[in-house]
Design a protein around this motif. Structure first.
Motif, PDB file in Angstrom:
ATOM      1  N   HIS A  54      43.418  51.273 -34.941  1.00 27.99           N
ATOM      2  CA  HIS A  54      42.378  51.226 -35.232  1.00 27.99           C
ATOM      3  C   HIS A  54      41.728  49.859 -36.580  1.00 27.99           C
ATOM      4  O   HIS A  54      41.400  49.124 -35.859  1.00 27.99           O
ATOM      5  CB  HIS A  54      41.832  52.221 -35.426  1.00 27.99           C
ATOM      6  N   THR A  57      43.107  45.607 -35.252  1.00 26.41           N
ATOM      7  CA  THR A  57      42.390  45.836 -34.227  1.00 26.41           C
ATOM      8  C   THR A  57      40.787  47.074 -33.988  1.00 26.41           C
ATOM      9  O   THR A  57      41.361  46.858 -32.990  1.00 26.41           O
ATOM     10  CB  THR A  57      43.471  45.060 -33.026  1.00 26.41           C
ATOM     11  N   PRO A  58      40.096  46.764 -34.876  1.00 25.65           N
ATOM     12  CA  PRO A  58      39.150  48.093 -34.668  1.00 25.65           C
ATOM     13  C   PRO A  58      38.673  48.004 -33.059  1.00 25.65           C
ATOM     14  O   PRO A  58      38.504  48.964 -32.529  1.00 25.65           O
ATOM     15  CB  PRO A  58      37.410  47.351 -35.253  1.00 25.65           C
ATOM     16  N   SER A  59      38.408  46.443 -32.722  1.00 31.42           N
ATOM     17  CA  SER A  59      37.869  46.942 -30.771  1.00 31.42           C
ATOM     18  C   SER A  59      38.620  46.992 -29.908  1.00 31.42           C
ATOM     19  O   SER A  59      38.556  47.731 -29.085  1.00 31.42           O
ATOM     20  CB  SER A  59      37.706  45.740 -30.392  1.00 31.42           C
ATOM     21  N   GLY A  60      40.587  47.480 -30.599  1.00 29.02           N
ATOM     22  CA  GLY A  60      40.873  47.490 -29.268  1.00 29.02           C
ATOM     23  C   GLY A  60      41.172  49.587 -28.770  1.00 29.02           C
ATOM     24  O   GLY A  60      41.539  49.374 -28.273  1.00 29.02           O
ATOM     25  N   ALA A  62      39.506  53.765 -30.133  1.00 34.62           N
ATOM     26  CA  ALA A  62      38.142  54.075 -30.879  1.00 34.62           C
ATOM     27  C   ALA A  62      39.093  55.009 -31.792  1.00 34.62           C
ATOM     28  O   ALA A  62      39.948  55.517 -31.718  1.00 34.62           O
ATOM     29  CB  ALA A  62      37.853  54.690 -29.993  1.00 34.62           C
TER      30      ALA A  62
END
Ligand SMILES: [Zn+2]
Length: 267
Positions: A54, A57-60, A62
């Motif tokens: 996370h 890649t925070p968007s990848g 949750a």
């Protein structure tokens, strides 16, 4: 974006720990009570790989709103006997960092401090939602090794885990928490995507994936202290003391090296 995350560092879970592992062990009852506290505070355990993915890649992927990591070092038998049923009851994932030469079975090099897991138990933990990470092969102070010995410790550990579990370990924890720029670079080159140190602070994204800090849980940790620890409230108080310890640390370690047998008892 997730803020600081408490990463709990456990070692043995034992009813009657020996003198070498006692300080850093917890009793089965203590562990069960601490997991009740985690649940009661509404924290949600995630794996080391889950947190690091996370943060990479925070968007990848949750994360739950209040994540916490439950980690165990070395590979003591009580993690299977006592901790796994508690984790399973709550549905909590965790991470176990194994020193592969300490696990009972074909790769055993001796030198373990207490009764260790065997590989069937490690597989059973993995099947129960525990991420299996690396913790070197023979548990040396990695920053004290020459390049060849360092590389061998990392690759042996990686390959033994891969052979026994069918997948390479993604996460690593430094024995004794000791690392250096060189050690971190080698851990990365060996294929580990993230690594945990010791510290005594919360893990933060800004620490970088190879120096995430953890919080030590001890047999002497009271229920009140644990509650503060897991909420990140016990840290400020100890900060000055820990800095002083770090400053005197080089001297301490030189003295310790003379007593290498004794230090093996430390972590
Ligand atoms: Zn260790």
């Amino acid at each position: 974006m997730t803020g600081p995350v408490p990463v709990l560092m456990y070692h043995a879970v034992a009813r009657e720990p020996n003198a070498l592992t006692r300080d850093l062990s917890v009793s089965p009852e203590q562990f069960a009570e601490q997991m009740e506290t985690v649940r009661g505070l509404g924290l949600t355990p995630v794996t080391t790989a889950g947190l690091a993915a996370h943060w990479r890649t925070p968007s990848g992927s949750a994360l739950p709103p209040d994540p916490v990591l439950i980690t165990f070092d070395d590979g003591y038998e009580g993690v299977h006997r006592y901790a796994l049923p508690v984790l399973a009851r709550h549905g909590f994932p965790a991470t176990l960092f194994v020193s592969t030469g300490w696990i009972r079975g074909d790769h055993d090099t001796g030198g373990a401090l207490d009764t260790m897991l065997d590989w069937d138990q490690v597989r059973s933990l993995a099947a129960g939602g525990v991420e299996i990470g690396g913790h070197s092969h023979t548990h040396p102070q990695l920053d004290q090794l020459d390049d060849d010995a360092l590389w061998s410790e990392l690759v042996r550990c990686r390959d033994v885990v891969a052979g026994e579990l069918g997948a390479r370990p993604a996460s690593f924890a430094y024995p004794y928490g000791y690392s250096s720029r060189r050690v971190r670079a080698r851990v990365r080159r060996a294929g580990f995507a993230q690594a945990l140190a010791v510290g005594n602070g919360l893990a933060r994204r800004g620490q970088g994936p190879y120096a995430l800090q953890r919080l030590t849980v001890r047999r002497s940790t009271t229920a009140e202290e644990f509650e503060r620890l897991v909420q990140g409230r016990a840290i400020t108080r100890n900060f000055a003391r820990d800095r002083a310890l770090t400053k005197g640390y080089a001297v301490v370690r030189r003295a310790r090296q003379v007593r290498r047998k004794a230090i093996a008892a430390r972590v």
